[in-house]
Write a protein that holds these residues in place. Structure first.
Motif, PDB file in Angstrom:
ATOM      1  N   VAL A 247      24.317   8.536  11.616  1.00 31.53           N
ATOM      2  CA  VAL A 247      24.916   7.331  12.191  1.00 31.53           C
ATOM      3  C   VAL A 247      25.824   6.683  11.148  1.00 31.53           C
ATOM      4  CG1 VAL A 247      24.401   5.269  13.577  1.00 31.53           C
ATOM      5  CG2 VAL A 247      22.607   6.958  13.212  1.00 31.53           C
ATOM      6  N   ASP A 248      26.954   6.154  11.573  1.00 28.94           N
ATOM      7  CA  ASP A 248      27.813   5.349  10.692  1.00 28.94           C
ATOM      8  C   ASP A 248      27.494   3.881  10.954  1.00 28.94           C
ATOM      9  OD1 ASP A 248      29.040   7.561   9.626  1.00 28.94           O
ATOM     10  OD2 ASP A 248      30.627   7.587  11.137  1.00 28.94           O
ATOM     11  N   VAL A 249      27.094   3.189   9.911  1.00 30.35           N
ATOM     12  CA  VAL A 249      26.668   1.796  10.097  1.00 30.35           C
ATOM     13  C   VAL A 249      27.417   0.885   9.138  1.00 30.35           C
ATOM     14  CG1 VAL A 249      24.361   2.338  10.963  1.00 30.35           C
ATOM     15  CG2 VAL A 249      24.726   2.120   8.493  1.00 30.35           C
ATOM     16  N   ALA A 250      27.634  -0.352   9.581  1.00 28.06           N
ATOM     17  CA  ALA A 250      28.208  -1.362   8.697  1.00 28.06           C
ATOM     18  C   ALA A 250      27.112  -1.864   7.757  1.00 28.06           C
ATOM     19  CB  ALA A 250      28.757  -2.518   9.528  1.00 28.06           C
TER      20      ALA A 250
ATOM     21  N   SER B 292      32.219  -2.485   4.310  1.00 30.86           N
ATOM     22  CA  SER B 292      32.224  -1.015   4.248  1.00 30.86           C
ATOM     23  C   SER B 292      31.278  -0.383   5.264  1.00 30.86           C
ATOM     24  CB  SER B 292      31.875  -0.549   2.827  1.00 30.86           C
ATOM     25  OG  SER B 292      30.843  -1.315   2.296  1.00 30.86           O
ATOM     26  N   LEU B 293      31.647   0.836   5.651  1.00 28.46           N
ATOM     27  CA  LEU B 293      30.810   1.645   6.544  1.00 28.46           C
ATOM     28  C   LEU B 293      30.035   2.658   5.701  1.00 28.46           C
ATOM     29  CD1 LEU B 293      32.888   2.674   9.689  1.00 28.46           C
ATOM     30  CD2 LEU B 293      30.889   1.180   9.613  1.00 28.46           C
ATOM     31  N   HIS B 294      28.847   2.976   6.157  1.00 24.32           N
ATOM     32  CA  HIS B 294      28.008   3.938   5.431  1.00 24.32           C
ATOM     33  C   HIS B 294      27.533   4.998   6.418  1.00 24.32           C
ATOM     34  CE1 HIS B 294      27.566   0.706   2.335  1.00 24.32           C
ATOM     35  NE2 HIS B 294      27.574  -0.071   3.407  1.00 24.32           N
ATOM     36  N   ARG B 295      27.628   6.249   6.022  1.00 24.84           N
ATOM     37  CA  ARG B 295      27.101   7.324   6.868  1.00 24.84           C
ATOM     38  C   ARG B 295      25.662   7.604   6.442  1.00 24.84           C
ATOM     39  NH1 ARG B 295      30.654  12.098   8.794  1.00 24.84           N
ATOM     40  NH2 ARG B 295      31.216  10.274  10.038  1.00 24.84           N
TER      41      ARG B 295
ATOM     42  N   ARG C 195      18.614  -0.280  18.682  1.00 25.68           N
ATOM     43  CA  ARG C 195      18.836  -0.775  20.043  1.00 25.68           C
ATOM     44  C   ARG C 195      20.280  -0.581  20.496  1.00 25.68           C
ATOM     45  NH1 ARG C 195      15.415  -3.832  22.704  1.00 25.68           N
ATOM     46  NH2 ARG C 195      17.169  -4.833  23.748  1.00 25.68           N
ATOM     47  N   ASP C 196      21.235  -0.978  19.638  1.00 22.28           N
ATOM     48  CA  ASP C 196      22.628  -1.052  20.084  1.00 22.28           C
ATOM     49  C   ASP C 196      23.364   0.270  19.890  1.00 22.28           C
ATOM     50  OD1 ASP C 196      21.891  -3.650  20.467  1.00 22.28           O
ATOM     51  OD2 ASP C 196      23.042  -4.480  18.802  1.00 22.28           O
ATOM     52  N   ARG C 197      22.946   1.083  18.942  1.00 25.32           N
ATOM     53  CA  ARG C 197      23.681   2.320  18.664  1.00 25.32           C
ATOM     54  C   ARG C 197      22.983   3.538  19.251  1.00 25.32           C
ATOM     55  NH1 ARG C 197      26.840   1.837  14.252  1.00 25.32           N
ATOM     56  NH2 ARG C 197      27.628   3.912  14.778  1.00 25.32           N
TER      57      ARG C 197
ATOM     58  N   SER D 271      11.777  -4.120  11.730  1.00 29.07           N
ATOM     59  CA  SER D 271      13.091  -3.468  11.652  1.00 29.07           C
ATOM     60  C   SER D 271      14.227  -4.482  11.604  1.00 29.07           C
ATOM     61  CB  SER D 271      13.280  -2.476  12.801  1.00 29.07           C
ATOM     62  OG  SER D 271      13.239  -3.136  14.047  1.00 29.07           O
ATOM     63  N   CYS D 272      13.937  -5.761  11.877  1.00 26.31           N
ATOM     64  CA  CYS D 272      14.971  -6.789  11.744  1.00 26.31           C
ATOM     65  C   CYS D 272      15.138  -7.235  10.299  1.00 26.31           C
ATOM     66  CB  CYS D 272      14.638  -8.010  12.605  1.00 26.31           C
ATOM     67  SG  CYS D 272      13.210  -8.955  12.044  1.00 26.31           S
ATOM     68  N   MET D 273      14.226  -6.784   9.409  1.00 25.96           N
ATOM     69  CA  MET D 273      14.259  -7.234   8.022  1.00 25.96           C
ATOM     70  C   MET D 273      14.650  -6.115   7.065  1.00 25.96           C
ATOM     71  SD  MET D 273      13.612 -10.412   8.345  1.00 25.96           S
ATOM     72  CE  MET D 273      13.171 -11.151   6.789  1.00 25.96           C
ATOM     73  N   ILE D 274      15.275  -5.080   7.572  1.00 19.63           N
ATOM     74  CA  ILE D 274      15.740  -4.003   6.697  1.00 19.63           C
ATOM     75  C   ILE D 274      17.112  -3.548   7.202  1.00 19.63           C
ATOM     76  CG2 ILE D 274      14.354  -2.308   8.025  1.00 19.63           C
ATOM     77  CD1 ILE D 274      14.150  -0.658   5.414  1.00 19.63           C
ATOM     78  N   LEU D 275      17.991  -3.229   6.281  1.00 23.81           N
ATOM     79  CA  LEU D 275      19.327  -2.758   6.666  1.00 23.81           C
ATOM     80  C   LEU D 275      19.244  -1.297   7.063  1.00 23.81           C
ATOM     81  CD1 LEU D 275      21.368  -4.317   3.712  1.00 23.81           C
ATOM     82  CD2 LEU D 275      21.001  -5.271   6.008  1.00 23.81           C
ATOM     83  N   ALA D 276      20.056  -0.927   8.046  1.00 24.37           N
ATOM     84  CA  ALA D 276      20.114   0.474   8.453  1.00 24.37           C
ATOM     85  C   ALA D 276      20.493   1.363   7.262  1.00 24.37           C
ATOM     86  CB  ALA D 276      21.117   0.643   9.593  1.00 24.37           C
ATOM     87  N   VAL D 277      21.430   0.890   6.435  1.00 32.91           N
ATOM     88  CA  VAL D 277      21.902   1.713   5.311  1.00 32.91           C
ATOM     89  C   VAL D 277      20.774   2.016   4.324  1.00 32.91           C
ATOM     90  CG1 VAL D 277      22.945  -0.419   4.410  1.00 32.91           C
ATOM     91  CG2 VAL D 277      23.389   1.682   3.253  1.00 32.91           C
ATOM     92  N   GLU D 278      19.750   1.165   4.288  1.00 33.98           N
ATOM     93  CA  GLU D 278      18.611   1.428   3.399  1.00 33.98           C
ATOM     94  C   GLU D 278      17.725   2.560   3.923  1.00 33.98           C
ATOM     95  OE1 GLU D 278      16.649  -2.191   1.505  1.00 33.98           O
ATOM     96  OE2 GLU D 278      17.591  -3.055   3.269  1.00 33.98           O
ATOM     97  N   CYS D 279      17.958   3.011   5.143  1.00 35.64           N
ATOM     98  CA  CYS D 279      17.082   4.011   5.753  1.00 35.64           C
ATOM     99  C   CYS D 279      17.600   5.432   5.570  1.00 35.64           C
ATOM    100  CB  CYS D 279      16.894   3.707   7.233  1.00 35.64           C
ATOM    101  SG  CYS D 279      16.121   2.116   7.503  1.00 35.64           S
ATOM    102  N   GLU D 280      18.571   5.642   4.690  1.00 36.55           N
ATOM    103  CA  GLU D 280      19.050   6.986   4.375  1.00 36.55           C
ATOM    104  C   GLU D 280      17.841   7.867   3.987  1.00 36.55           C
ATOM    105  OE1 GLU D 280      21.857   8.776   4.335  1.00 36.55           O
ATOM    106  OE2 GLU D 280      20.821  10.445   3.359  1.00 36.55           O
ATOM    107  N   GLY D 281      17.724   8.999   4.681  1.00 34.25           N
ATOM    108  CA  GLY D 281      16.659   9.958   4.338  1.00 34.25           C
ATOM    109  C   GLY D 281      15.286   9.585   4.884  1.00 34.25           C
TER     110      GLY D 281
END
Ligand SMILES: Cc1cc2nc3c(=O)[nH]c(=O)nc-3n(C[C@H](O)[C@H](O)[C@H](O)COP(=O)(O)OP(=O)(O)OC[C@H]3O[C@@H](n4cnc5c(N)ncnc54)[C@H](O)[C@@H]3O)c2cc1C
Ligand code: FES
Ligand code: FES
Lengths: 300, 160
Positions: free
Chosen positions: B17-20, B2-5, B30-32, B61-71
């Motif tokens: 950002v929309d992230v997997a 799933s993708l998460h906004r 880095r990539d987005r 930052s390699c040990m946390i998911l982007a989706v966990e950074c909402e807010g």
């Protein structure tokens, strides 16, 4: 997209709205889903291809997960998602359970401790876990939410092998509960790594001592050893000696020897078994001398 | 998958950002978002090259998911200088020659800034302890530790 390092394998991130929903989801996806705290063990296992979960179930936001509370009668409660830096910095922990802060401080690095949790350290059930010994010494219990509701699990019977615990599909640890620390308790954690700070332990020695009128020596010592057995290890013969006989410098040596004789470590990349055994004796002795020094000074 | 906004603030700027699910914060930066000041050294929590400040605390930052950074409120190395003015930790590491290849430097500077925020007057041991998770293959660490000491001094003087 090119990346110098493999990323995480594919999975779905799931964020349930309640414990009931989380437990039901985990139960419905046995072998495919696991609870997710800091992920510092989970990411490593997944990147290395050992774990192939389809779902990581984030429960850090659920009720009680982020709280640290203390009550003189009931003791300390640490929510499962409280990170180790918060434990180290907590005035409540520093005042009443400094041994726990000392052990947590020894884990990895500051920025990793922004993620790593004590409950994750325990549930990961690595014999090398640095905070497990202090939790055992303080007689901590885990509050677990499963498909049938809440229950408590004592740590004495929690570990079944490397990476194996009594937790069942659907179980989520919500918090860890420490009874009030024994009066006059003194503790010491000695971690021997390949570096002075920041490495996994070759051996880890937890000692907690306190006055106890019910034992012949007048004192009770709790000892827990890391990285010397398939699970966190309590050298019962050493504890018994220190409860039964009058405490003298010779007895501290005898107890350290008993701790060494009780454990059966393995050879691995961090150390040989022979070296581990010798270090269990030397460092258990060192920790006992340190703790006894403070206990006897307090008694004078 | 799933993708998460997600919505978050990076160096004071609101981003969407929309992230997997399996995108780490490091990969997203880095990539987005082309914020390549944050480095990928090990992607395993060991080296600290990826250290960023999340809600005021340094984190790998390699040990946390982007989706966990909402807010979340995020500061990367790109956000350390303010109004064209280097942060004192940046100035000090230049002054002390604490940069060679520079790969570890962004992570070191975030860790150093976070240390001085929570402890404005650290001892040598406290500096080493705060930088345990930042490996440097070039400098031998001595000039880096000197730089953090100098930065603490500069910060004190600026406050007076
Ligand atoms: C670079 C690096 C250095 C490290 N150094 C050390 C060290 O020095 N000492 C040390 O002891 N460890 C170390 N570790 C291991 C790790 O950081 C710790 O074990 C940490 O405490 C794990 O916590 P976590 O919250 O990240 O757990 P996670 O990875 O989120 O979870 C670990 C396991 O426990 C389960 N779990 C987590 N929470 C719950 C819950 N609430 N209910 C049920 N099950 C749960 C997960 O499903 C998973 O199986 C290191 C790891 C890395 C990557
Ligand atoms: S890249 Fe994150 S710690 Fe090395
Ligand atoms: S300057 Fe090269 S790694 Fe530190």
């Amino acid at each position: 997209m090119h990346s110098a390092h493999p990323g995480l394998p594919e999975f779905d991130y799931v964020k349930p709205a309640s414990l009931a929903e989380a437990s039901a989801f985990l139960k419905a996806h046995v072998g495919e889903a696991r609870p997710f705290m800091g992920g510092t063990d989970t990411f490593v296992r997944m990147r290395d291809g050992f774990w192939k979960e389809k779902y990581l179930v984030d429960v850090k936001h659920l009720e009680g997960m982020q709280d640290i509370t203390y009550d003189p009668a009931a003791g300390l409660v640490i929510g499962a998602a409280v990170n180790m830096n918060r434990v180290v910095a907590s005035p409540l922990v520093k005042e009443h359970y400094p041994l726990l802060a000392e052990a947590a401080h020894s884990v990895a690095s500051y920025q990793l401790r922004t993620r790593a949790t004590i409950v994750g350290n325990i549930c990961n059930a690595s014999p090398a876990g640095d905070t497990t010994g202090a939790c055992i010494a303080f007689d901590a219990r885990l509050k677990v939410h499963g498909v049938d509701g809440f229950r408590f699990e004592p740590l004495q019977t929690f570990f079944k092998g490397p990476g194996k615990t009594v937790l069942q599909p659907g179980d989520i640890v919500v918090s860890i509960h420490f009874p009030p620390a024994p009066r006059g308790a003194q503790g010491k954690y000695i971690k021997l790594g390949r570096n002075a700070i920041g490495d996994l332990s070759i051996v880890g020695i937890t000692v907690l001592g306190y006055p106890d009128a019910s034992s012949s020596s007048g004192y009770r010592f709790k000892i827990a050893l890391a990285s010397v057995a398939p699970t966190p290890f309590v050298p019962a013969p050493a504890e018994a000696l220190l409860a039964e006989k009058t405490i003298t410098p010779a007895l501290l040596e005898e107890a350290a020897q008993a701790a060494m004789d009780a454990c059966k470590p393995i050879d691995d990349v961090r150390s040989s078994a022979v070296y581990r055994k010798a270090m269990v004796r030397n460092l258990t002795h060192k920790a006992l001398v340190d703790v006894w020094g403070r206990l006897s000074a307090a008694a004078r | 998958m799933s993708l998460h906004r997600i919505n978050l603030k990076i160096n004071g700027v609101a981003e969407q950002v929309d992230v997997a699910s399996n995108t780490t914060l490091l990969q997203m930066l880095r990539d987005r978002l082309a914020l390549t000041g944050t480095k990928n050294g090990c992607a395993a929590g060991e080296c600290g090259a990826c250290t960023v400040m999340l809600n005021g605390e340094p984190i790998n930052s390699c040990m946390i998911l982007a989706v966990e950074c909402e807010g979340a409120d995020l500061v990367t190395i790109e956000g350390l200088a303010k109004d064209g003015q280097l942060d004192v930790v940046q100035q000090a590491i230049i002054d002390q020659g604490g940069v060679q290849c520079g790969f570890c430097t962004p992570g070191i500077l975030i860790s150093a800034r976070a240390l001085l925020n929570r402890n404005p007057d650290p001892t040598d041991y406290e500096i080493r302890d705060a930088l345990v998770g930042n490996l440097c293959r070039c400098t031998g660490y001595v000039p880096i530790i000197a730089a953090v000491k100098q930065a603490a001094q500069m910060q004190k003087q600026a406050a007076q």
